[in-house]
Scaffold this active site. Structure first.
Site, PDB file in Angstrom:
ATOM      1  N   LYS A   8      58.832 106.166  33.899  1.00 49.49           N
ATOM      2  CA  LYS A   8      59.652 106.952  35.494  1.00 49.49           C
ATOM      3  C   LYS A   8      59.800 108.038  35.070  1.00 49.49           C
ATOM      4  CE  LYS A   8      63.831 108.224  32.253  1.00 49.49           C
ATOM      5  NZ  LYS A   8      63.934 109.431  32.347  1.00 49.49           N
ATOM      6  N   GLY A  95      60.995 111.422  27.669  1.00 49.09           N
ATOM      7  CA  GLY A  95      61.754 111.539  28.456  1.00 49.09           C
ATOM      8  C   GLY A  95      61.207 110.485  29.585  1.00 49.09           C
ATOM      9  N   LEU A  96      60.329 110.171  29.450  1.00 48.67           N
ATOM     10  CA  LEU A  96      59.725 109.006  30.841  1.00 48.67           C
ATOM     11  C   LEU A  96      60.163 107.700  30.343  1.00 48.67           C
ATOM     12  CD1 LEU A  96      55.915 110.958  30.091  1.00 48.67           C
ATOM     13  CD2 LEU A  96      57.665 111.406  31.766  1.00 48.67           C
ATOM     14  N   ALA A  97      60.222 107.572  29.662  1.00 53.41           N
ATOM     15  CA  ALA A  97      60.965 106.241  29.511  1.00 53.41           C
ATOM     16  C   ALA A  97      59.823 104.844  28.473  1.00 53.41           C
ATOM     17  CB  ALA A  97      62.062 104.931  30.794  1.00 53.41           C
ATOM     18  N   GLY A  99      59.295 103.521  26.161  1.00 55.96           N
ATOM     19  CA  GLY A  99      60.136 102.622  24.849  1.00 55.96           C
ATOM     20  C   GLY A  99      60.801 101.455  26.316  1.00 55.96           C
ATOM     21  N   ASP A 133      68.007 103.676  30.020  1.00 56.32           N
ATOM     22  CA  ASP A 133      66.694 103.089  30.413  1.00 56.32           C
ATOM     23  C   ASP A 133      66.395 101.887  31.398  1.00 56.32           C
ATOM     24  OD1 ASP A 133      67.547 106.262  31.271  1.00 56.32           O
ATOM     25  OD2 ASP A 133      65.325 106.547  29.957  1.00 56.32           O
TER      26      ASP A 133
END
EC number: 2.7.1.148
Length: 280
Positions: A8, A95-97, A99, A133
């Site tokens: 994301k 910062g891209l989710a 995990g 998230d």
């Protein structure tokens, strides 16, 4: 069973307060993109086994995919175990989710294997115990996420938009970024209402103008490279540029694939992890 775990980006990220327990109160516009890991799960007799094509990925409780499997097995008193194979494409600590989406995908696959009667709403309850998230990653698309991530309001899908994404050659700790944020010193907040209106009106230039991430107050001061990346995106034809989540990934929003390709080629000369992708 094999499934994609999509990354994301944040089209906006606002911090509007802090709870007594230390959790920050958020107001974020989240967007799924067509960059993904692959998750394959097989039923085994006992335990949780994680394998990954990247050696640096933890294979124990530090991995959110492991935590998701453990919570699912415990909650539904399932006697058997799972083997989880992860093929990583999403950069880590970015910062891209990465995990979080792996964890959400584990929950969805395990539902299909063990408890197909479970609703997405019930899965989101488990997801919230894993991370802020993760509930969004259960549904994906385009959504306003509030509270600590548990209040999710889908909006008109901002799909098929062109992004170029750069992950600099360092990672950031989400916890450290939030710990260094002084909420009372956030003087300019995103106009989330205007951003949503711009998406609903298909006004791409207005979307770009209204993208804002208050966590840049922390990261841009400490990491000058992020300022350079944002400036480079604008110089290379992006309508707007913003850091995603707690960083350090930065993306540029484009209205032209040729410009995006030229930007990609330019960024690839400087950074190892560069992607052209689309919103989905």
């Amino acid at each position: 069973m094999l499934s994609k775990a999509h990354a994301k980006v944040n089209l906006s990220l606002d911090v509007i307060g802090k709870r007594k327990d230390g959790y920050h109160l958020l107001k974020m516009l989240m967007q799924t993109i067509d960059l993904y890991d692959l998750i394959e799960i097989k039923k085994i007799k006992k335990g949780i086994i994680i394998d990954c094509d990247r050696e640096y990925i933890p294979k124990d409780r530090r991995n959110l995919a492991y935590k998701a499997a453990e919570l699912f097995l415990d909650r539904y008193n399932i006697d058997s175990g799972v083997r989880i194979d992860i093929t990583k494409n999403i950069p880590v600590a970015a910062g891209l989710a990465g995990g979080s989406t792996d964890a959400a995908t584990v929950l969805k696959i395990m539902r299909d294997i063990f408890r197909p009667d479970i609703s997405n709403e019930e899965l989101k309850e488990i997801a919230l115990d894993i991370g802020a998230d993760v509930p969004f990653c259960i549904e994906g698309g385009t959504a306003l996420c509030e509270g600590i991530g548990e209040k999710i309001t889908p909006i008109k899908n901002f799909k098929n938009q062109i992004l170029v994404l750069v992950k600099p050659n360092f990672g950031l700790s989400t916890k450290d970024v939030y710990n260094n944020l002084k909420v009372e010193k956030i003087y300019i907040h995103p106009n989330t209402t205007k951003l949503i209106q711009s998406i609903e009106e298909d006004n791409l230039k207005s979307v770009a103008r209204n993208m804002r991430n208050v966590l840049e107050n922390v990261t841009l001061r400490k990491y000058k490279a992020l300022n350079s990346i944002k400036s480079n995106f604008i110089e290379l034809g992006a309508l707007g540029s913003m850091m995603s989540g707690s960083g350090p990934s930065v993306f540029g929003l484009f209205d032209d694939m040729l410009k995006a390709q030229i930007c990609y080629d330019n960024m690839k000369e400087k950074y190892k992890e560069v992607f052209i992708t689309r919103t989905i």
